[in-house]
Scaffold this active site. Structure first.
Site, PDB file in Angstrom:
ATOM      1  N   LYS A  34       0.851  -1.209   0.000  1.00  0.00           N
ATOM      2  CA  LYS A  34       0.000   0.000   0.000  1.00  0.00           C
ATOM      3  C   LYS A  34       0.882   1.254   0.000  1.00  0.00           C
ATOM      4  O   LYS A  34       0.668   2.165  -0.786  1.00  0.00           O
ATOM      5  CB  LYS A  34      -0.875   0.016   1.246  1.00  0.00           C
ATOM      6  CG  LYS A  34      -1.469   1.393   1.565  1.00  0.00           C
ATOM      7  CD  LYS A  34      -2.237   1.442   2.844  1.00  0.00           C
ATOM      8  CE  LYS A  34      -1.443   1.760   4.059  1.00  0.00           C
ATOM      9  NZ  LYS A  34      -1.288   3.177   4.397  1.00  0.00           N
ATOM     10  N   ASN A  35       1.914   1.274   0.868  1.00  0.00           N
ATOM     11  CA  ASN A  35       2.712   2.488   1.034  1.00  0.00           C
ATOM     12  C   ASN A  35       3.697   2.715  -0.096  1.00  0.00           C
ATOM     13  O   ASN A  35       4.449   3.679  -0.084  1.00  0.00           O
ATOM     14  CB  ASN A  35       3.438   2.469   2.384  1.00  0.00           C
ATOM     15  CG  ASN A  35       2.467   2.682   3.522  1.00  0.00           C
ATOM     16  OD1 ASN A  35       1.310   3.058   3.292  1.00  0.00           O
ATOM     17  ND2 ASN A  35       2.892   2.417   4.728  1.00  0.00           N
ATOM     18  N   CYS A 128      -3.688  12.827  12.261  1.00  0.00           N
ATOM     19  CA  CYS A 128      -4.560  11.656  12.328  1.00  0.00           C
ATOM     20  C   CYS A 128      -4.413  11.085  13.739  1.00  0.00           C
ATOM     21  O   CYS A 128      -3.805  11.698  14.608  1.00  0.00           O
ATOM     22  CB  CYS A 128      -4.153  10.627  11.273  1.00  0.00           C
ATOM     23  SG  CYS A 128      -2.511   9.980  11.562  1.00  0.00           S
ATOM     24  N   ARG A 133       1.510  14.661  12.111  1.00  0.00           N
ATOM     25  CA  ARG A 133       1.932  14.410  10.719  1.00  0.00           C
ATOM     26  C   ARG A 133       2.327  15.705   9.980  1.00  0.00           C
ATOM     27  O   ARG A 133       1.707  16.113   9.011  1.00  0.00           O
ATOM     28  CB  ARG A 133       0.838  13.689   9.953  1.00  0.00           C
ATOM     29  CG  ARG A 133       0.212  12.507  10.665  1.00  0.00           C
ATOM     30  CD  ARG A 133       1.162  11.374  10.977  1.00  0.00           C
ATOM     31  NE  ARG A 133       1.661  10.671   9.821  1.00  0.00           N
ATOM     32  CZ  ARG A 133       1.029   9.655   9.236  1.00  0.00           C
ATOM     33  NH1 ARG A 133      -0.145   9.284   9.696  1.00  0.00           N
ATOM     34  NH2 ARG A 133       1.548   9.058   8.172  1.00  0.00           N
ATOM     35  N   ASP A 319       5.154   0.609  12.032  1.00  0.00           N
ATOM     36  CA  ASP A 319       3.886   0.034  11.557  1.00  0.00           C
ATOM     37  C   ASP A 319       3.639  -1.365  12.087  1.00  0.00           C
ATOM     38  O   ASP A 319       2.523  -1.860  12.012  1.00  0.00           O
ATOM     39  CB  ASP A 319       3.847   0.012  10.027  1.00  0.00           C
ATOM     40  CG  ASP A 319       3.798   1.411   9.455  1.00  0.00           C
ATOM     41  OD1 ASP A 319       3.990   1.558   8.234  1.00  0.00           O
ATOM     42  OD2 ASP A 319       3.593   2.350  10.235  1.00  0.00           O
ATOM     43  N   ARG A 411      -8.225  -0.002   4.986  1.00  0.00           N
ATOM     44  CA  ARG A 411      -7.362   0.878   4.188  1.00  0.00           C
ATOM     45  C   ARG A 411      -5.999   0.245   3.958  1.00  0.00           C
ATOM     46  O   ARG A 411      -5.287   0.614   3.027  1.00  0.00           O
ATOM     47  CB  ARG A 411      -7.177   2.216   4.927  1.00  0.00           C
ATOM     48  CG  ARG A 411      -8.471   3.004   5.052  1.00  0.00           C
ATOM     49  CD  ARG A 411      -8.263   4.290   5.806  1.00  0.00           C
ATOM     50  NE  ARG A 411      -7.086   4.968   5.291  1.00  0.00           N
ATOM     51  CZ  ARG A 411      -6.427   5.882   5.995  1.00  0.00           C
ATOM     52  NH1 ARG A 411      -6.811   6.196   7.205  1.00  0.00           N
ATOM     53  NH2 ARG A 411      -5.373   6.490   5.482  1.00  0.00           N
TER      54      ARG A 411
HETATM   55  C1  EPZ Z   1       4.976   6.850   5.990  1.00  0.00           C
HETATM   56  O1  EPZ Z   1       4.299   7.951   6.558  1.00  0.00           O
HETATM   57  C2  EPZ Z   1       3.962   5.710   5.954  1.00  0.00           C
HETATM   58  N1  EPZ Z   1       2.805   6.092   5.134  1.00  0.00           N
HETATM   59  C3  EPZ Z   1       3.500   5.388   7.378  1.00  0.00           C
HETATM   60  O2  EPZ Z   1       2.632   4.249   7.299  1.00  0.00           O
HETATM   61  C4  EPZ Z   1       4.728   4.996   8.214  1.00  0.00           C
HETATM   62  O3  EPZ Z   1       4.334   4.742   9.538  1.00  0.00           O
HETATM   63  C5  EPZ Z   1       5.739   6.155   8.184  1.00  0.00           C
HETATM   64  O4  EPZ Z   1       6.094   6.447   6.805  1.00  0.00           O
HETATM   65  C6  EPZ Z   1       7.023   5.821   8.950  1.00  0.00           C
HETATM   66  O5  EPZ Z   1       7.616   4.678   8.410  1.00  0.00           O
HETATM   67  C7  EPZ Z   1       2.906   6.058   3.787  1.00  0.00           C
HETATM   68  O6  EPZ Z   1       3.941   5.733   3.228  1.00  0.00           O
HETATM   69  C8  EPZ Z   1       1.670   6.429   3.014  1.00  0.00           C
HETATM   70  P1  EPZ Z   1       7.323  10.183   7.959  1.00  0.00           P
HETATM   71  P2  EPZ Z   1       4.989   9.428   6.510  1.00  0.00           P
HETATM   72  O7  EPZ Z   1       7.194  11.470   7.209  1.00  0.00           O
HETATM   73  O8  EPZ Z   1       5.695   9.625   5.239  1.00  0.00           O
HETATM   74  C9  EPZ Z   1       7.977  13.196  11.502  1.00  0.00           C
HETATM   75  C10 EPZ Z   1       0.757   2.961   7.848  1.00  0.00           C
HETATM   76  O9  EPZ Z   1       0.344   2.496   8.926  1.00  0.00           O
HETATM   77  N2  EPZ Z   1       8.023  14.242  10.459  1.00  0.00           N
HETATM   78  O10 EPZ Z   1       8.525   9.332   7.741  1.00  0.00           O
HETATM   79  O11 EPZ Z   1       3.950  10.426   6.906  1.00  0.00           O
HETATM   80  C11 EPZ Z   1       6.563  12.674  11.670  1.00  0.00           C
HETATM   81  O12 EPZ Z   1       5.832  13.499  12.554  1.00  0.00           O
HETATM   82  C12 EPZ Z   1       1.283   4.379   7.785  1.00  0.00           C
HETATM   83  O13 EPZ Z   1       0.803   2.319   6.767  1.00  0.00           O
HETATM   84  C13 EPZ Z   1       8.452  15.519  10.837  1.00  0.00           C
HETATM   85  O14 EPZ Z   1       8.769  15.745  12.008  1.00  0.00           O
HETATM   86  O15 EPZ Z   1       6.045   9.262   7.695  1.00  0.00           O
HETATM   87  C14 EPZ Z   1       6.767  11.305  12.253  1.00  0.00           C
HETATM   88  O16 EPZ Z   1       6.932  11.429  13.652  1.00  0.00           O
HETATM   89  C15 EPZ Z   1       1.151   5.083   9.112  1.00  0.00           C
HETATM   90  N3  EPZ Z   1       8.487  16.505   9.892  1.00  0.00           N
HETATM   91  C16 EPZ Z   1       8.091  10.852  11.625  1.00  0.00           C
HETATM   92  O17 EPZ Z   1       8.718  12.039  11.097  1.00  0.00           O
HETATM   93  C17 EPZ Z   1       8.120  16.270   8.587  1.00  0.00           C
HETATM   94  O18 EPZ Z   1       8.188  17.210   7.772  1.00  0.00           O
HETATM   95  C18 EPZ Z   1       7.918   9.865  10.485  1.00  0.00           C
HETATM   96  O19 EPZ Z   1       7.143  10.521   9.514  1.00  0.00           O
HETATM   97  C19 EPZ Z   1       7.693  14.965   8.223  1.00  0.00           C
HETATM   98  C20 EPZ Z   1       7.655  13.970   9.176  1.00  0.00           C
END
Ligand code: EPZ
Length: 432
Positions: A34-35, A128, A133, A319, A411
């Site tokens: 999915k991701n 969420c 996020r 995850d 989802r």
């Molecule tokens: C991706 O989300 C995945 N979603 C998430 O999967 C997964 O948990 C996550 O990566 C971490 O591996 C998709 O790929 C669609 P991040 P993403 O930006 O890209 C912080 C699931 O269950 N951050 O790597 O949103 C953020 O707050 C979902 O399938 C900042 O601080 O994750 C978080 O604490 C849930 N500033 C951490 O980084 C930013 O500008 C990881 O976020 C961006 C992120």
């Protein structure tokens, strides 16, 4: 005689009713990731040619992303596990607000729209259940590539000033290895003028999968899967026919279903390098794993306590933190789990406690004292992985467990109960 009103199916909150304590056996098939699929779909916006993706999971989020692309003017056709998108007819730079609200991943459109059209207006994905996020890294990186970016009324507006609306390559150093920001900036940079270097890039397999697709479309990228990704912009990208990688999180969830029911299951396809930390922790807990080709056979008789801390890849994936906690709630001994990635991803602790789990919380750390047997109860999933974790707990629990929160589960997992029932589980869906 007292009549107990039985609500019609439409009135029942969608839930899975699980009759626990059964051993599983057989083969479980893993769908496409999915991701990965969601961000690969957004890449169709970068090209005027057709893009065909195979091994696409049949999930509600995938359908929602298809609707968003169609609303932008992209021709979208879906088949069994494939989807074809024709970016030639792209005619809008702003996905409709009502569609975007239902799908956080729609934010993946901002990079390719800006690269292709020089302008993009995409609503903030918003927070969420698991955290705020933020998209600070995405915005900072787009500015480093020459875009003017403003955020007003919940909408991110980006424009490339000057003639030709083409982004300019640059050096970007991310404060955190954000998966989504790395993917957004890769898609923005592939059509930029000149060279872009993304430092402190995310290493996740889904990032490498996106690079694979973009290179198949004619992009010039090196270093995906390392902390430093270099991209040399090209004038245009052509179409491609590309297969999405298997879903490592679904695979890990199925391996945990075998472990928590003390069963032997064969899960495929599994790419071991995508699940290194999880496989190591499962073996440390006492599971026996055997890889044969693209399949992984797991058997578990005794599960012992282990400690784990979620980290960016290749560390333990956030995850699978909730599903693994369900397993450790039934392990021998006391485990310690620390959630380091999201600020609010431990809500399943209260639900596991309702099932008799002995868990003590201290900040972002859970101390889990394994119990011999969980007891079935009505529980709620608070995000898609927590919902899956509650189903796993129900598989092992004494009696009946009713899991609500299927709007999250569906989802991320295609036909979750159907796949588990096919290997011996007893799960019934009520209410849609
Ligand atoms: C991706 O989300 C995945 N979603 C998430 O999967 C997964 O948990 C996550 O990566 C971490 O591996 C998709 O790929 C669609 P991040 P993403 O930006 O890209 C912080 C699931 O269950 N951050 O790597 O949103 C953020 O707050 C979902 O399938 C900042 O601080 O994750 C978080 O604490 C849930 N500033 C951490 O980084 C930013 O500008 C990881 O976020 C961006 C992120």
């Amino acid at each position: 005689m007292t009549l107990t009103a039985v609500p019609s199916q439409s009135l029942v909150t969608p839930q899975l009713e699980i009759s626990g304590g059964r051993r599983l056996s057989g083969d479980l098939r893993v769908s496409g990731a999915k991701n990965s699929a969601l961000v690969l779909m957004a890449a169709c916006l970068l090209s005027e040619d057709g893009l065909r993706l195979r091994n696409v999971p049949p999930l509600t989020d995938i359908a929602a992303m298809g609707e968003i692309l169609a609303a932008l003017g992209v021709g979208v056709r879906r088949g069994g596990d494939w989807i074809e998108m024709d970016g030639r007819t792209l005619n809008k730079s702003a996905p409709p607000y009502e569609l975007v609200n239902s799908l956080r991943a729609s934010f993946f459109c901002i990079g390719p729209l800006l690269a292709r059209l020089g302008v993009a207006r995409v609503p903030l994905p918003g927070g969420c259940q698991i955290g705020t996020r933020p998209v600070v890294e995405h915005v900072k990186g787009l500015k480093a590539l020459g875009a003017q970016v403003t955020i007003e009324h919940g909408v991110v507006s980006a424009v490339v000033p000057g003639r030709g609306h083409r982004l300019s390559g640059g050096r970007i150093h991310m404060d955190c290895p954000s998966v989504g920001a790395t993917e957004t900036l890769m898609m923005a940079a592939v059509l930029a003028d000149g060279e872009t270097v993304i430092e402190n890039a995310a290493l996740e397999p889904e990032v490498v999968d996106l690079a694979g697709l973009l290179i198949a479309m004619g992009a010039r990228i090196r270093g995906a899967g390392t902390p430093s990704i270099t991209i040399v912009g090209v004038d245009r990208l052509h179409g491609a026919d590309y297969a999405v990688i298997p879903d490592r999180i679904e695979a890990g969830t199925f391996l945990l279903a075998a472990a928590i029911t003390r069963s032997t299951l064969r899960v495929s396809p599994v790419i071991p390098e995508h699940l290194g930390a999880v496989l190591t922790k499962l073996e440390e807990a006492g599971a026996l794993l055997e890889a044969d080709g693209t399949a992984m056979t797991i058997s578990a008789e005794t599960i012992n306590a282990v400690d784990l801390r979620t980290q960016p890849f290749p560390g333990f994936p956030t995850d699978l933190q909730a599903p693994f906690m369900s397993l450790l709630a039934t392990a021998k001994g006391t485990s310690v789990i620390t959630e380091n990635i999201f600020e609010n991803r431990l809500q399943h602790v209260a639900e596991l406690q309702r099932m008799g789990a002995a868990i003590r919380m201290q900040g972002n750390t859970a101390f889990i004292e394994g119990v011999h047997r969980l007891s079935g109860a009505p529980v709620q999933g608070s995000d898609l992985r927590a919902s899956a974790a509650m189903v796993l707990a129900g598989l092992a629990a004494e009696g009946i467990t009713r899991v609500q929160g299927l709007e999250y589960l569906d989802r991320g997992y295609a036909d979750f109960e159907g796949k588990l029932n096919a290997v011996g589980a007893s799960i019934r869906r009520h209410g849609g």
